[in-house]
Design a protein around this motif. Structure first.
Motif, PDB file in Angstrom:
ATOM      1  N   ALA A 185      64.017  11.231 127.062  1.00 49.04           N
ATOM      2  CA  ALA A 185      64.496  11.340 128.437  1.00 49.04           C
ATOM      3  C   ALA A 185      65.817  10.599 128.594  1.00 49.04           C
ATOM      4  O   ALA A 185      66.725  11.059 129.294  1.00 49.04           O
ATOM      5  CB  ALA A 185      63.454  10.791 129.408  1.00 49.04           C
ATOM      6  N   GLY A 188      68.623  12.570 127.566  1.00 47.71           N
ATOM      7  CA  GLY A 188      68.824  13.763 128.385  1.00 47.71           C
ATOM      8  C   GLY A 188      68.215  15.022 127.815  1.00 47.71           C
ATOM      9  O   GLY A 188      68.494  16.124 128.306  1.00 47.71           O
ATOM     10  N   GLU A 191      62.940  16.377 130.529  1.00 48.46           N
ATOM     11  CA  GLU A 191      62.840  16.024 131.937  1.00 48.46           C
ATOM     12  C   GLU A 191      61.401  15.637 132.251  1.00 48.46           C
ATOM     13  O   GLU A 191      60.471  16.373 131.913  1.00 48.46           O
ATOM     14  CB  GLU A 191      63.234  17.206 132.820  1.00 48.46           C
ATOM     15  CG  GLU A 191      64.711  17.555 132.766  1.00 48.46           C
ATOM     16  CD  GLU A 191      65.045  18.749 133.645  1.00 48.46           C
ATOM     17  OE1 GLU A 191      64.104  19.422 134.116  1.00 48.46           O
ATOM     18  OE2 GLU A 191      66.243  19.003 133.854  1.00 48.46           O
ATOM     19  N   GLY A 193      59.175  15.349 135.246  1.00 48.98           N
ATOM     20  CA  GLY A 193      59.207  15.786 136.633  1.00 48.98           C
ATOM     21  C   GLY A 193      57.886  15.572 137.336  1.00 48.98           C
ATOM     22  O   GLY A 193      56.975  14.910 136.825  1.00 48.98           O
ATOM     23  N   SER A 232      64.778  19.723 128.942  1.00 48.37           N
ATOM     24  CA  SER A 232      65.828  19.812 129.950  1.00 48.37           C
ATOM     25  C   SER A 232      66.794  20.945 129.605  1.00 48.37           C
ATOM     26  O   SER A 232      66.742  21.519 128.507  1.00 48.37           O
ATOM     27  CB  SER A 232      66.600  18.493 130.033  1.00 48.37           C
ATOM     28  OG  SER A 232      67.347  18.292 128.835  1.00 48.37           O
ATOM     29  N   ARG A 233      67.691  21.248 130.508  1.00 46.40           N
ATOM     30  CA  ARG A 233      68.696  22.280 130.230  1.00 46.40           C
ATOM     31  C   ARG A 233      69.594  21.845 129.074  1.00 46.40           C
ATOM     32  O   ARG A 233      69.942  22.652 128.209  1.00 46.40           O
ATOM     33  CB  ARG A 233      69.520  22.558 131.478  1.00 46.40           C
ATOM     34  CG  ARG A 233      68.736  23.203 132.617  1.00 46.40           C
ATOM     35  CD  ARG A 233      69.609  23.490 133.820  1.00 46.40           C
ATOM     36  NE  ARG A 233      70.623  24.474 133.512  1.00 46.40           N
ATOM     37  CZ  ARG A 233      71.551  24.883 134.368  1.00 46.40           C
ATOM     38  NH1 ARG A 233      71.602  24.345 135.581  1.00 46.40           N
ATOM     39  NH2 ARG A 233      72.437  25.804 134.021  1.00 46.40           N
TER      40      ARG A 233
END
Length: 251
Positions: A185, A188, A191, A193, A232-233
């Motif tokens: 995380a 990056g 994610e 959430g 994540s993206r």
């Protein structure tokens, strides 16, 4: 590679590093099942298979570190008392780290978007452990996994980011999954959430995990906060660049 080494901008003359990095990511991310296909005797004991895999990953890391890697360089040595800027020695404020930073800034002027992206992904790749690569490989399939924090009195976090994704990935150190997810995380790549209704039954299973139960036993009035974890993206773009599968394409 020493701890004093500093990452610097790569020379654009070496377009092969990404392929080398991708091959390493592939070996690190593959599970024991894929190695079973490569080794004679599909009935090998799991412990023996793990041992072979660890040796392969260790050897591949050594090879990657021993290559003439344009992404890594040793900072310039501090000048001796006899060396002065007037003696033809390049000195940037007398500090090796400042010199390395100057090299980064100077070299970046010639980078295009593709080279900048390749450099970014390569620096991230070098920070991953084999277990973390396994987790990314599982999350790259698109599914979300349950995650949970254990809070003590006053909202103190006793355990963060426990998840079942480690077992799904077949990590070697399942007790370190909370640390792995926290690191991923931070990079990056994943994610963490809010909870998802579809993960309700999986959360029930996660609550019985020994790592979670141990954290609950360590405090009074423990409270579990449910989360979900997914790629994540940025993590999806990173995986597309490093995924060893032939059909992968860098977006």
């Amino acid at each position: 590679m020493s701890r004093e080494e500093v990452l610097v901008v790569a020379s654009p003359q070496d377009p092969t590093l990404l392929r080398r990095a991708g091959r390493f990511a592939g070996w690190a991310a593959r599970t024991g099942l894929s190695l079973t296909r490569l080794l004679p005797g599909a009935g090998l004991a799991e412990a023996g298979l793990r041992g072979v895999e660890r040796q392969l990953v260790s050897e591949l890391r050594k090879r990657l570190d021993s290559m003439d890697d344009p992404y890594v360089v040793t900072p310039p040595a501090r000048p001796s008392a006899e060396q002065r800027p007037g003696d033809g020695v390049l000195v940037v404020a007398g500090e090796p780290l400042r010199a390395a930073m100057k090299q980064l800034m100077d070299s970046s002027a010639g980078f295009d978007r593709a080279q900048s992206r390749e450099y970014l992904y390569a620096t991230v790749l070098r920070q991953l452990t084999p277990d973390e690569a396994r987790i990314l490989a599982v999350l790259a399939r698109g599914s979300a996994f349950p995650a949970v924090d254990v809070l003590g009195r006053g909202g103190r976090v006793v355990l963060r980011n426990a998840s079942t994704v480690g077992k799904a990935a077949g990590v070697t150190l399942p007790e370190e999954v909370p640390s792995y997810l926290t690191r991923l995380a931070g990079l990056g790549l994943v994610e963490v959430g809010p909870d998802e209704t579809a993960l309700s039954s999986q959360h029930e299973i996660l609550a019985t995990d020994e790592v979670v139960r141990e954290a609950v036993r360590s405090v009074k009035r423990a409270r579990l906060v449910r989360h979900s974890v997914r790629l994540s993206r940025f993590g999806a773009r990173f995986w597309a660049a490093c995924d060893p599968a032939p059909q992968s394409r860098v977006p």
